[in-house]
Design an enzyme around this catalytic site. Structure first.
Site, mmCIF file in Angstrom:
data_model
loop_
_atom_site.group_PDB
_atom_site.id
_atom_site.type_symbol
_atom_site.label_atom_id
_atom_site.label_comp_id
_atom_site.label_asym_id
_atom_site.label_seq_id
_atom_site.Cartn_x
_atom_site.Cartn_y
_atom_site.Cartn_z
ATOM 1 N N TYR A 56 36.574 48.272 31.996
ATOM 2 C CA TYR A 56 34.936 49.221 31.819
ATOM 3 C C TYR A 56 34.838 50.388 30.716
ATOM 4 C CZ TYR A 56 32.130 52.956 34.230
ATOM 5 O OH TYR A 56 31.207 53.296 34.062
ATOM 6 N N SER B 102 36.673 39.527 36.743
ATOM 7 C CA SER B 102 37.301 39.656 38.178
ATOM 8 C C SER B 102 36.898 38.809 39.672
ATOM 9 C CB SER B 102 36.888 40.844 39.018
ATOM 10 O OG SER B 102 37.776 40.989 40.413
ATOM 11 N N HIS C 173 38.862 35.737 40.597
ATOM 12 C CA HIS C 173 39.733 35.189 42.124
ATOM 13 C C HIS C 173 39.770 33.939 42.241
ATOM 14 C CE1 HIS C 173 40.012 39.883 42.673
ATOM 15 N NE2 HIS C 173 40.478 39.798 43.666
#
Length: 545
Positions: free
Chosen positions: A428, A451, A455
């Site tokens: 970020y 993300s 995952h």
């Protein structure tokens, strides 16, 4: 308190003078009832003034005490290799792990100066000192004892004797020798190649005038090596040897961890080398090999040359933590064995339908929630605290009070602080720096997508089939909830909605992944085509056990 004595004397003097003036102003010639009414009125007025002045003085005292605490915290000396670094102003003080200072880091310092590591305990270790909170821990222990008791009773009624079967547990952690060799290979590579690559690059950077070309070439070469060695080889091992689920997860999660560790090491060390040109005839300053070795084992994904360290290892804490990890492992086994396997193991002809899906989802909410809490406690609390204690790593803020979140934005920040720090600083924040602090929603969306992909990659490789339930929940509903239920929401209803969504999401994941697991066993793909590989088998599978 000595600082409050002068203020108290001034307060009493002002109140006595003011009270005497007010009382002397009363008309003594008035009737007793009128004089009593006026006196009561003045007493109420005087009471309000006393309370206001006391509140002001109390605020001053609290502000002064907080300021002194912050100043004393800022003078804590850094620690390296278990010893405090000498400073000319104040002697170093080793903060004990039993009572570390919990101090917030200002937003500006955290954003611009990077993550600040401070000696502090894990939140649950602090809360477990409260009897009311520790009772919740005792309740989970009682449920575990009931699981064990029910298993023994059922075995006795069916077989006439206790039958301790851990077939599922042994199957999940099978082929552990291959897992160990693969982990050693990944560790040796991560320990040697990135570090030697950085040393070689640093020796060439300040000696050449083609810095941009050197950086591009070094980046391409390193990416190719990382992708081939640390990216493909673990995947090939998992697929070739057909490792069981738990063994797969160990290899894949360690692969992801080593990638993140090596990236953080290079990302933090390269700017230091660029901004510190060596003197003529000297070698460039590079991080020490011991600091990098320590970083590979300490429970953080942000590299620093030194971290706050504790004075000693509490071996009783280590033993208790290992016991809790084993307890959580058997707890999860009993949840799967008693609540999930009987519900999803095919005993009769089954077909996919909306009714069966809805019933299965709601049946899976309880075991899914218990597995969520177990994973949190076993990994984010016990496992990370175990390595922190063994490494004498003093900053134990691996999570925050995510259970009190009123928004999903706060939940994502506080659930896993270790991974969140990595995504924030290297995803970020770097995106904002490259875009000159523009496109904040785009930066947040990119972090969510990365993300969600990681995952789903871990779950897909762990289970051995493609079923993007996690990606769909994370990338679609997670993004929507993050923007819809933001930090401006402070109603308790939002906390209820957050927990309801977590319960339902866990039920959906346990239900769909369990159904797909048995469908892959009894209805394997008939070909090697693309759609055969990505189409969930549970949608069309009908079978007998």
């Amino acid at each position: 308190m000595t600082t409050a004595e002068p203020a108290n004397r001034v307060l009493r003097r002002n109140l006595s003078l003011r009270g005497s003036d007010d009382i002397s102003g009363l008309e003594l010639k008035q009737s007793p009832d009128e004089a009593l009414r006026l006196l009561q009125k003045h007493v109420q007025k005087l009471k309000g003034e006393i309370l206001a002045q006391l509140q002001d003085k109390l605020n001053d005292i609290v502000d002064r005490a907080l300021s002194e605490s912050v100043q004393s915290l800022s003078q804590i000396q850094p620690h390296q290799n278990g010893k405090a670094v000498q400073a000319p102003v104040q002697a170093p003080v080793q903060a004990p792990v039993q009572a570390p200072v919990q101090a917030p880091v200002s937003r500006t310092e955290k954003r611009d100066g990077g993550k600040v590591f401070l000696p502090r305990m894990s939140l649950l270790d602090e809360l477990f000192e409260i009897n009311h909170i520790r009772t919740i821990y005792h309740m989970f222990l009682a449920i575990f004892l009931l699981f064990v008791s029910s298993t023994l009773i059922v075995d006795y009624l069916e077989h006439g004797r206790p039958v301790l079967k851990f077939d599922l547990l042994f199957f999940a952690f099978g082929n552990i020798g291959t897992v160990t060799l693969t982990w050693i290979f990944m560790f040796v590579y991560t320990l040697t190649v990135p570090y030697q690559f950085l040393v070689s690059w640093s020796s060439l950077y300040h000696a050449t005038s083609w810095k941009l070309a050197l950086n591009v070439a070094a980046g391409v070469v390193l990416f190719a090596v990382q992708f081939c060695i640390l990216g493909l080889i673990p995947v090939c091992v998992v697929v070739h040897y057909q490792l069981p689920p738990a063994s797969r997860f160990i290899v894949i999660l360690e692969q992801i961890r080593f990638v993140m560790k090596s990236y953080s090491f290079l990302r933090e060390s390269a700017p230091m080398i660029v901004n510190s040109p060596p003197n003529k005839g000297e070698k460039p300053r590079t991080p020490t090999f011991s600091s990098y070795l320590y970083f590979l084992f300490c429970p953080t994904l942000i590299y620093r040359e030194s971290y706050p360290r504790n004075s000693h290892i509490r071996w009783n804490y280590v033993g208790a933590t290992v016991g809790m990890i084993l307890l959580c492992l058997f707890y999860g086994y009993y949840i799967l064995e008693r609540l999930c396997v009987p519900a999803f193991r095919p005993d009769s002809r089954q077909t996919f339908s909306t009714r069966s899906m809805v019933l299965a989802v709601f049946h899976s909410i309880l075991p899914g929630t218990m597995l969520l809490l177990l994973c949190f406690f076993a990994f984010l609390h016990c496992w990370l605290n175990l390595f922190a204690e063994l490494m004498r790593f003093a900053d134990r803020m691996f999570y925050q009070d995510w259970w009190n979140s009123y928004s999903f934005a706060n939940y994502y920040r506080t659930w896993n602080v270790v991974v969140h720090d990595f995504l924030y600083y290297y995803g970020y924040r770097d995106f904002l720096l490259l875009s000159k602090r523009k496109f904040r929603p785009a930066a947040m969306l990119c972090v969510f997508m990365v993300s969600a992909f990681v995952h789903e990659y871990a779950l897909g490789m762990g289970f051995g089939f493609f079923y993007p339930v996690m990606f769909f929940l994370f990338a679609i509903f997670g993004v929507l909830f993050n923007f819809a239920m933001n930090d401006r929401r402070q109603s308790p209803v939002c906390n209820v909605l957050m927990w309801t969504s977590l319960f339902l999401g866990q039920g959906v994941q346990v239900c769909l992944y369990s159904q797909e697991w048995y469908s892959q066993i009894h209805c394997p793909p008939k070909g090697d085509g693309f759609w055969e590989m990505v189409t969930p088998r549970s949608w069309t599978c009908t079978y007998h056990q």
